[in-house]
Design a protein around this motif. Structure first.
Motif, PDB file in Angstrom:
ATOM      1  N   ASP A  43       0.841  -1.194   0.000  1.00 40.62           N
ATOM      2  CA  ASP A  43       0.000   0.000   0.000  1.00 40.62           C
ATOM      3  C   ASP A  43       0.877   1.246   0.000  1.00 40.62           C
ATOM      4  OD1 ASP A  43      -2.644   1.321   0.303  1.00 40.62           O
ATOM      5  OD2 ASP A  43      -1.778   1.997   2.197  1.00 40.62           O
ATOM      6  N   GLY A  44       0.587   2.158  -0.907  1.00 41.81           N
ATOM      7  CA  GLY A  44       1.310   3.421  -0.948  1.00 41.81           C
ATOM      8  C   GLY A  44       2.590   3.345  -1.764  1.00 41.81           C
ATOM      9  N   ARG A  45       3.180   4.509  -1.984  1.00 42.05           N
ATOM     10  CA  ARG A  45       4.437   4.596  -2.724  1.00 42.05           C
ATOM     11  C   ARG A  45       5.526   3.849  -1.956  1.00 42.05           C
ATOM     12  NH1 ARG A  45       6.379   7.568  -6.835  1.00 42.05           N
ATOM     13  NH2 ARG A  45       8.616   8.021  -6.883  1.00 42.05           N
ATOM     14  N   VAL A  46       6.323   3.073  -2.684  1.00 37.18           N
ATOM     15  CA  VAL A  46       7.350   2.257  -2.038  1.00 37.18           C
ATOM     16  C   VAL A  46       8.331   3.134  -1.268  1.00 37.18           C
ATOM     17  CG1 VAL A  46       9.238   0.630  -2.408  1.00 37.18           C
ATOM     18  CG2 VAL A  46       7.152   0.459  -3.789  1.00 37.18           C
ATOM     19  N   ASP A  47       8.489   2.827   0.010  1.00 33.21           N
ATOM     20  CA  ASP A  47       9.457   3.508   0.869  1.00 33.21           C
ATOM     21  C   ASP A  47      10.738   2.678   0.881  1.00 33.21           C
ATOM     22  OD1 ASP A  47      11.001   4.575   2.862  1.00 33.21           O
ATOM     23  OD2 ASP A  47       9.500   4.406   4.445  1.00 33.21           O
ATOM     24  N   PRO A  48      11.809   3.150   0.234  1.00 36.83           N
ATOM     25  CA  PRO A  48      13.023   2.338   0.120  1.00 36.83           C
ATOM     26  C   PRO A  48      13.960   2.458   1.312  1.00 36.83           C
ATOM     27  CG  PRO A  48      13.323   4.365  -1.094  1.00 36.83           C
ATOM     28  CD  PRO A  48      11.933   4.428  -0.506  1.00 36.83           C
ATOM     29  N   SER A  49      13.520   3.125   2.385  1.00 36.14           N
ATOM     30  CA  SER A  49      14.441   3.465   3.476  1.00 36.14           C
ATOM     31  C   SER A  49      14.623   2.373   4.523  1.00 36.14           C
ATOM     32  CB  SER A  49      13.953   4.744   4.173  1.00 36.14           C
ATOM     33  OG  SER A  49      12.732   4.525   4.850  1.00 36.14           O
ATOM     34  N   VAL A  50      13.807   1.316   4.471  1.00 36.80           N
ATOM     35  CA  VAL A  50      13.922   0.260   5.473  1.00 36.80           C
ATOM     36  C   VAL A  50      15.192  -0.549   5.193  1.00 36.80           C
ATOM     37  CG1 VAL A  50      12.816  -1.742   6.507  1.00 36.80           C
ATOM     38  CG2 VAL A  50      11.425   0.173   5.708  1.00 36.80           C
ATOM     39  N   ASP A  51      16.035  -0.685   6.192  1.00 36.31           N
ATOM     40  CA  ASP A  51      17.343  -1.324   6.007  1.00 36.31           C
ATOM     41  C   ASP A  51      17.233  -2.839   6.167  1.00 36.31           C
ATOM     42  OD1 ASP A  51      20.017  -1.780   5.652  1.00 36.31           O
ATOM     43  OD2 ASP A  51      20.611  -1.094   7.660  1.00 36.31           O
ATOM     44  N   VAL A  52      16.728  -3.484   5.120  1.00 42.93           N
ATOM     45  CA  VAL A  52      16.588  -4.943   5.086  1.00 42.93           C
ATOM     46  C   VAL A  52      17.042  -5.440   3.716  1.00 42.93           C
ATOM     47  CG1 VAL A  52      14.708  -5.075   6.779  1.00 42.93           C
ATOM     48  CG2 VAL A  52      14.173  -4.738   4.349  1.00 42.93           C
ATOM     49  N   PRO A  53      17.433  -6.709   3.603  1.00 43.26           N
ATOM     50  CA  PRO A  53      17.921  -7.215   2.314  1.00 43.26           C
ATOM     51  C   PRO A  53      16.843  -7.651   1.332  1.00 43.26           C
ATOM     52  CG  PRO A  53      18.213  -8.880   4.007  1.00 43.26           C
ATOM     53  CD  PRO A  53      17.716  -7.647   4.709  1.00 43.26           C
ATOM     54  N   VAL A  54      15.574  -7.717   1.770  1.00 42.59           N
ATOM     55  CA  VAL A  54      14.506  -8.214   0.908  1.00 42.59           C
ATOM     56  C   VAL A  54      13.292  -7.289   0.996  1.00 42.59           C
ATOM     57  CG1 VAL A  54      12.958 -10.136   0.392  1.00 42.59           C
ATOM     58  CG2 VAL A  54      15.274 -10.600   1.252  1.00 42.59           C
ATOM     59  N   ASP A  93       4.096  -4.714  -4.702  1.00 41.31           N
ATOM     60  CA  ASP A  93       3.088  -5.038  -5.698  1.00 41.31           C
ATOM     61  C   ASP A  93       3.662  -4.974  -7.113  1.00 41.31           C
ATOM     62  OD1 ASP A  93       0.735  -4.199  -7.639  1.00 41.31           O
ATOM     63  OD2 ASP A  93      -0.205  -5.124  -5.890  1.00 41.31           O
ATOM     64  N   GLY A  94       3.454  -6.040  -7.884  1.00 37.56           N
ATOM     65  CA  GLY A  94       4.009  -6.102  -9.227  1.00 37.56           C
ATOM     66  C   GLY A  94       3.404  -5.101 -10.186  1.00 37.56           C
ATOM     67  N   PHE A  95       2.099  -4.874 -10.097  1.00 33.57           N
ATOM     68  CA  PHE A  95       1.449  -3.931 -10.993  1.00 33.57           C
ATOM     69  C   PHE A  95       1.713  -2.485 -10.588  1.00 33.57           C
ATOM     70  CE2 PHE A  95      -1.231  -7.639 -12.012  1.00 33.57           C
ATOM     71  CZ  PHE A  95      -1.282  -7.541 -13.386  1.00 33.57           C
ATOM     72  N   GLU A  96       1.647  -2.211  -9.293  1.00 33.70           N
ATOM     73  CA  GLU A  96       1.739  -0.837  -8.820  1.00 33.70           C
ATOM     74  C   GLU A  96       3.169  -0.308  -8.769  1.00 33.70           C
ATOM     75  OE1 GLU A  96      -0.876   1.056  -8.296  1.00 33.70           O
ATOM     76  OE2 GLU A  96      -2.228  -0.604  -8.763  1.00 33.70           O
ATOM     77  N   SER A  97       4.145  -1.194  -8.770  1.00 33.26           N
ATOM     78  CA  SER A  97       5.547  -0.788  -8.698  1.00 33.26           C
ATOM     79  C   SER A  97       6.142  -0.721 -10.101  1.00 33.26           C
ATOM     80  CB  SER A  97       6.341  -1.768  -7.841  1.00 33.26           C
ATOM     81  OG  SER A  97       5.760  -1.895  -6.562  1.00 33.26           O
TER      82      SER A  97
END
Length: 262
Positions: A46-57, A61-65
């Motif tokens: 849900d929502g615009r992807v937040d890339p700030s989470v420091d995790v490796p994976v 969503d395939g359609f929304e991204s």
């Protein structure tokens, strides 16, 4: 959003090869990612992807991204999983008209969604192939196919466990043919039959329903189990998750960027 959950095997050759190659494995369709137990992850649908989470994976969503979303995560060193619904028709997806009306069953409880007749593989396979082509072309590393347990619900069709096994194996085959890892979403009763076909598992609320031990075959095979709870506190479920080597976190049901990991 909660996806309906259904009410130790020996280490396979595939898992052994993955262990020797540091998490990558090869097969007839090429080489694809094989996530190992314990990897931290973020699941955001849900929502615009937040890339700030420091995790490796990341699982998005395939359609929304977009391809640029995936590329941004790759530049930060992340693997990226493509969420795609394979068990229900959704009236808000751009390919909604590609599904013959005859494969659409009853509502599944989510607005705008109807169960699919998974017995109709000739009709559904081309649609799913195009969806997985989209994931591959956007640069995703893996697929999270959702709603893989229609046989356990009132779909409007007389689906059997064998129908589900056949369909789920078809989904895994489509992903691997495109060089994509693929996860088994929920469908806990069929794990013993399907663990060798899938590269990881995704589970919702196994602690809530007392089912986490059913996921042990994946961990025993050296395969990650990406797990979330919605209603229980981390203090409640994380000790068991750590014992079982699950990749666990608390999320809100809407699956926005918020998370509380174990």
């Amino acid at each position: 959003m909660r996806r309906l959950a259904a009410a130790v095997v020996a280490l396979s050759l595939v898992a052994a090869l993955a262990a020797c190659s540091g998490g990558e494995g090869s097969g007839a369709g090429g080489t694809w990612w094989r996530p190992r137990p314990g990897l931290a992850w973020q699941w955001q649908l849900d929502g615009r992807v937040d890339p700030s989470v420091d995790v490796p994976v990341y699982d998005i969503d395939g359609f929304e991204s977009s391809a640029s979303d995936v590329d941004r995560l790759h530049r930060d060193g992340r693997k990226v999983i493509c969420y795609v619904n394979v068990g229900a028709w959704e009236d808000f997806r751009p390919d909604r008209d590609a599904f013959p009306r005859s494969v659409l069953g009853g509502p599944n409880g989510w607005r705008g969604e109807r169960w699919l007749d998974i017995r109709r593989t000739r009709a559904l396979r081309p649609v799913m192939e195009r969806r997985f082509d989209m994931c591959r072309d956007k640069g995703f590393d893996a697929v999270e196919p959702d709603l893989m347990e229609g046989y356990a619900h009132d779909t409007g069709f007389p689906l059997t466990a064998r129908d589900q096994i056949r369909y789920n194996r078809m989904i895994a085959e489509i992903a691997h043919a495109r060089g994509l890892a693929v996860g088994l979403k929920n469908d806990l009763p069929q794990i013993p039959e399907l663990v060798d076909d899938f590269d990881f598992a995704v589970n919702e609320e196994c602690a809530q329903y007392g089912e986490c031990a059913l996921l042990e075959p994946f961990v025993a095979a050296g395969k990650a189990v990406f797990h979330v709870e919605y209603a229980r506190s981390t203090a409640d479920f994380c000790p068991l998750a750590r014992k079982l080597r699950l990749s666990s976190m608390l999320k809100k049901p809407e699956l926005d960027a918020w998370r509380r990991p174990c």
